[in-house]
Design a protein around this motif. Structure first.
Motif, PDB file in Angstrom:
ATOM      1  N   GLY A 103       0.414  -3.532  -3.913  1.00 54.48           N
ATOM      2  CA  GLY A 103      -0.896  -3.398  -4.537  1.00 54.48           C
ATOM      3  C   GLY A 103      -1.184  -1.985  -5.003  1.00 54.48           C
ATOM      4  N   ASN A 104      -2.332  -1.852  -5.674  1.00 52.84           N
ATOM      5  CA  ASN A 104      -2.766  -0.567  -6.195  1.00 52.84           C
ATOM      6  C   ASN A 104      -3.100   0.388  -5.053  1.00 52.84           C
ATOM      7  OD1 ASN A 104      -2.644  -1.745  -8.741  1.00 52.84           O
ATOM      8  ND2 ASN A 104      -4.812  -2.260  -8.741  1.00 52.84           N
ATOM      9  N   LEU A 105      -2.652   1.618  -5.163  1.00 54.08           N
ATOM     10  CA  LEU A 105      -3.009   2.620  -4.166  1.00 54.08           C
ATOM     11  C   LEU A 105      -2.587   4.001  -4.605  1.00 54.08           C
ATOM     12  CD1 LEU A 105      -0.504   3.556  -1.801  1.00 54.08           C
ATOM     13  CD2 LEU A 105      -0.353   1.113  -2.097  1.00 54.08           C
ATOM     14  N   LYS A 106      -3.198   4.988  -3.956  1.00 52.18           N
ATOM     15  CA  LYS A 106      -2.789   6.381  -4.071  1.00 52.18           C
ATOM     16  C   LYS A 106      -2.429   6.821  -2.672  1.00 52.18           C
ATOM     17  CE  LYS A 106      -5.612   7.661  -8.008  1.00 52.18           C
ATOM     18  NZ  LYS A 106      -6.597   8.586  -8.546  1.00 52.18           N
ATOM     19  N   GLY A 107      -1.302   7.456  -2.527  1.00 49.04           N
ATOM     20  CA  GLY A 107      -0.861   7.876  -1.208  1.00 49.04           C
ATOM     21  C   GLY A 107      -0.026   9.133  -1.287  1.00 49.04           C
ATOM     22  N   TRP A 108       0.470   9.546  -0.159  1.00 47.71           N
ATOM     23  CA  TRP A 108       1.341  10.719  -0.085  1.00 47.71           C
ATOM     24  C   TRP A 108       2.212  10.628   1.161  1.00 47.71           C
ATOM     25  CZ3 TRP A 108       0.906  13.559   4.348  1.00 47.71           C
ATOM     26  CH2 TRP A 108      -0.306  13.482   5.037  1.00 47.71           C
ATOM     27  N   GLN A 109       3.254  11.438   1.153  1.00 44.50           N
ATOM     28  CA  GLN A 109       4.113  11.573   2.313  1.00 44.50           C
ATOM     29  C   GLN A 109       4.601  13.017   2.347  1.00 44.50           C
ATOM     30  OE1 GLN A 109       6.236   8.154   3.521  1.00 44.50           O
ATOM     31  NE2 GLN A 109       8.066   9.294   4.067  1.00 44.50           N
ATOM     32  N   ALA A 110       4.780  13.555   3.545  1.00 47.20           N
ATOM     33  CA  ALA A 110       5.265  14.922   3.732  1.00 47.20           C
ATOM     34  C   ALA A 110       6.258  14.910   4.883  1.00 47.20           C
ATOM     35  CB  ALA A 110       4.099  15.867   4.038  1.00 47.20           C
ATOM     36  N   LEU A 111       7.025  15.988   5.015  1.00 44.82           N
ATOM     37  CA  LEU A 111       7.960  16.115   6.121  1.00 44.82           C
ATOM     38  C   LEU A 111       7.514  17.282   6.994  1.00 44.82           C
ATOM     39  CD1 LEU A 111      10.753  14.733   6.941  1.00 44.82           C
ATOM     40  CD2 LEU A 111      11.702  16.960   6.373  1.00 44.82           C
ATOM     41  N   ARG A 122       4.755  20.434   1.363  1.00 41.77           N
ATOM     42  CA  ARG A 122       3.605  19.987   0.574  1.00 41.77           C
ATOM     43  C   ARG A 122       3.638  18.469   0.500  1.00 41.77           C
ATOM     44  NH1 ARG A 122       3.338  24.182  -4.515  1.00 41.77           N
ATOM     45  NH2 ARG A 122       2.648  25.953  -3.265  1.00 41.77           N
ATOM     46  N   LYS A 123       2.499  17.883   0.229  1.00 42.33           N
ATOM     47  CA  LYS A 123       2.405  16.430   0.123  1.00 42.33           C
ATOM     48  C   LYS A 123       3.049  15.954  -1.176  1.00 42.33           C
ATOM     49  CE  LYS A 123      -1.903  16.351   2.683  1.00 42.33           C
ATOM     50  NZ  LYS A 123      -3.357  16.156   2.604  1.00 42.33           N
ATOM     51  N   ALA A 124       3.896  14.954  -1.061  1.00 44.39           N
ATOM     52  CA  ALA A 124       4.487  14.308  -2.240  1.00 44.39           C
ATOM     53  C   ALA A 124       3.592  13.108  -2.555  1.00 44.39           C
ATOM     54  CB  ALA A 124       5.915  13.869  -1.951  1.00 44.39           C
ATOM     55  N   ALA A 125       2.733  13.276  -3.545  1.00 45.70           N
ATOM     56  CA  ALA A 125       1.756  12.243  -3.891  1.00 45.70           C
ATOM     57  C   ALA A 125       2.381  11.180  -4.793  1.00 45.70           C
ATOM     58  CB  ALA A 125       0.557  12.881  -4.590  1.00 45.70           C
ATOM     59  N   PHE A 126       1.847   9.954  -4.662  1.00 43.63           N
ATOM     60  CA  PHE A 126       2.273   8.873  -5.547  1.00 43.63           C
ATOM     61  C   PHE A 126       1.077   7.980  -5.830  1.00 43.63           C
ATOM     62  CE2 PHE A 126       2.892   7.383  -1.258  1.00 43.63           C
ATOM     63  CZ  PHE A 126       2.454   6.072  -1.273  1.00 43.63           C
ATOM     64  N   THR A 127       1.132   7.312  -7.002  1.00 47.63           N
ATOM     65  CA  THR A 127       0.075   6.397  -7.427  1.00 47.63           C
ATOM     66  C   THR A 127       0.723   5.110  -7.901  1.00 47.63           C
ATOM     67  OG1 THR A 127      -1.295   8.257  -8.141  1.00 47.63           O
ATOM     68  CG2 THR A 127      -1.879   6.096  -9.010  1.00 47.63           C
ATOM     69  N   ILE A 128       0.205   3.986  -7.425  1.00 48.32           N
ATOM     70  CA  ILE A 128       0.699   2.666  -7.818  1.00 48.32           C
ATOM     71  C   ILE A 128      -0.436   1.939  -8.527  1.00 48.32           C
ATOM     72  CG2 ILE A 128       1.639   0.465  -7.020  1.00 48.32           C
ATOM     73  CD1 ILE A 128       3.478   2.654  -6.131  1.00 48.32           C
ATOM     74  N   SER A 129      -0.188   1.471  -9.754  1.00 47.14           N
ATOM     75  CA  SER A 129      -1.128   0.635 -10.508  1.00 47.14           C
ATOM     76  C   SER A 129      -0.393  -0.625 -10.916  1.00 47.14           C
ATOM     77  CB  SER A 129      -1.647   1.374 -11.744  1.00 47.14           C
ATOM     78  OG  SER A 129      -2.367   2.523 -11.374  1.00 47.14           O
ATOM     79  N   CYS A 130      -0.726  -1.719 -10.255  1.00 44.17           N
ATOM     80  CA  CYS A 130      -0.021  -2.976 -10.512  1.00 44.17           C
ATOM     81  C   CYS A 130      -0.638  -3.703 -11.692  1.00 44.17           C
ATOM     82  CB  CYS A 130      -0.082  -3.871  -9.279  1.00 44.17           C
ATOM     83  SG  CYS A 130       0.761  -3.142  -7.860  1.00 44.17           S
ATOM     84  N   ALA A 131       0.216  -4.234 -12.562  1.00 46.72           N
ATOM     85  CA  ALA A 131      -0.245  -5.027 -13.707  1.00 46.72           C
ATOM     86  C   ALA A 131      -0.706  -6.385 -13.187  1.00 46.72           C
ATOM     87  CB  ALA A 131       0.882  -5.196 -14.709  1.00 46.72           C
ATOM     88  N   PRO A 132      -1.747  -6.959 -13.790  1.00 48.97           N
ATOM     89  CA  PRO A 132      -2.212  -8.287 -13.366  1.00 48.97           C
ATOM     90  C   PRO A 132      -1.091  -9.308 -13.496  1.00 48.97           C
ATOM     91  CG  PRO A 132      -3.786  -7.287 -14.863  1.00 48.97           C
ATOM     92  CD  PRO A 132      -2.565  -6.413 -14.865  1.00 48.97           C
ATOM     93  N   GLN A 133      -0.998 -10.180 -12.512  1.00 51.93           N
ATOM     94  CA  GLN A 133      -0.004 -11.241 -12.500  1.00 51.93           C
ATOM     95  C   GLN A 133      -0.696 -12.539 -12.892  1.00 51.93           C
ATOM     96  OE1 GLN A 133       3.299 -10.657 -11.579  1.00 51.93           O
ATOM     97  NE2 GLN A 133       2.720  -8.504 -11.529  1.00 51.93           N
ATOM     98  N   GLY A 134      -0.035 -13.377 -13.646  1.00 52.50           N
ATOM     99  CA  GLY A 134      -0.616 -14.638 -14.086  1.00 52.50           C
ATOM    100  C   GLY A 134      -0.999 -15.529 -12.919  1.00 52.50           C
TER     101      GLY A 134
END
Length: 172
Positions: A103-111, A122-134
């Motif tokens: 699903g859609n989210l903004k997150g991060w991970q660090a070591l 530093r935080k490695a940020a990521f963003t997920i935007s899922c396309a609508p599914q039929g």
């Protein structure tokens, strides 16, 4: 007689100072200096728009000034932490982790390096935007930004029905 006592006290003080100055370098030589440590983390893809589920990979590069054993753990945007692991590092080492999200989210991970010195990347940020599914919705309830490589199966953890977590970690 008083003069003799004064000289005796002075000699005793000088002897104590001499012993302390000789002992200090020996103690310093016995404790080796801790190697310097640097760490950087990247998320790939850092941004995703399209079909889900999607797997985000995390690559950490650890650099040390001298060969050593490094204790580390992954820190995640939802506040969770991985188990502490150790790895031998000669000069550089690449560590990997990954997680799959539905699903859609903004997150991060660090070591976080715990030893030989504490260092956090530093935080490695990521963003997920899922396309609508039929017919199936768009997965908007898909997670809180956390990444847990040993996380629960789909729909059983804190991410709810939209998030799926899983992954691996290796020291290669």
């Amino acid at each position: 007689m008083n003069r003799l006592k004064g000289l005796s006290a002075l000699a005793g003080s000088l002897l104590a100072v001499l012993l302390m100055t000789q002992a200090a370098p020996a103690a310093a030589a016995a404790a080796p200096a801790k190697p310097k440590v640097a760490v950087a983390v990247k998320a790939s893809p850092a941004k995703h728009t399209g079909k889900c589920p999607v797997t985000v990979g995390f690559t950490a590069k650890i650099k040390v000034s001298a060969p050593t054993v490094v204790a580390y753990r992954w820190l995640r945007g939802d506040g969770s932490k991985s188990a502490v692991k150790t790895v031998k590092v000669n000069r550089t080492k690449i560590l990997k982790d990954r997680a799959t999200f539905r699903g859609n989210l903004k997150g991060w991970q660090a070591l976080q390096v715990l030893s030989p010195r504490e260092v956090v990347s530093r935080k490695a940020a990521f963003t997920i935007s899922c396309a609508p599914q039929g017919g199936g919705g768009n997965g908007d309830n898909g997670g809180d930004g956390g990444v847990d490589p040993q996380g629960p199966a789909e729909g059983q953890g804190p991410d709810g029905p939209g998030g799926e977590q899983g992954g691996t970690e290796n020291g290669e």
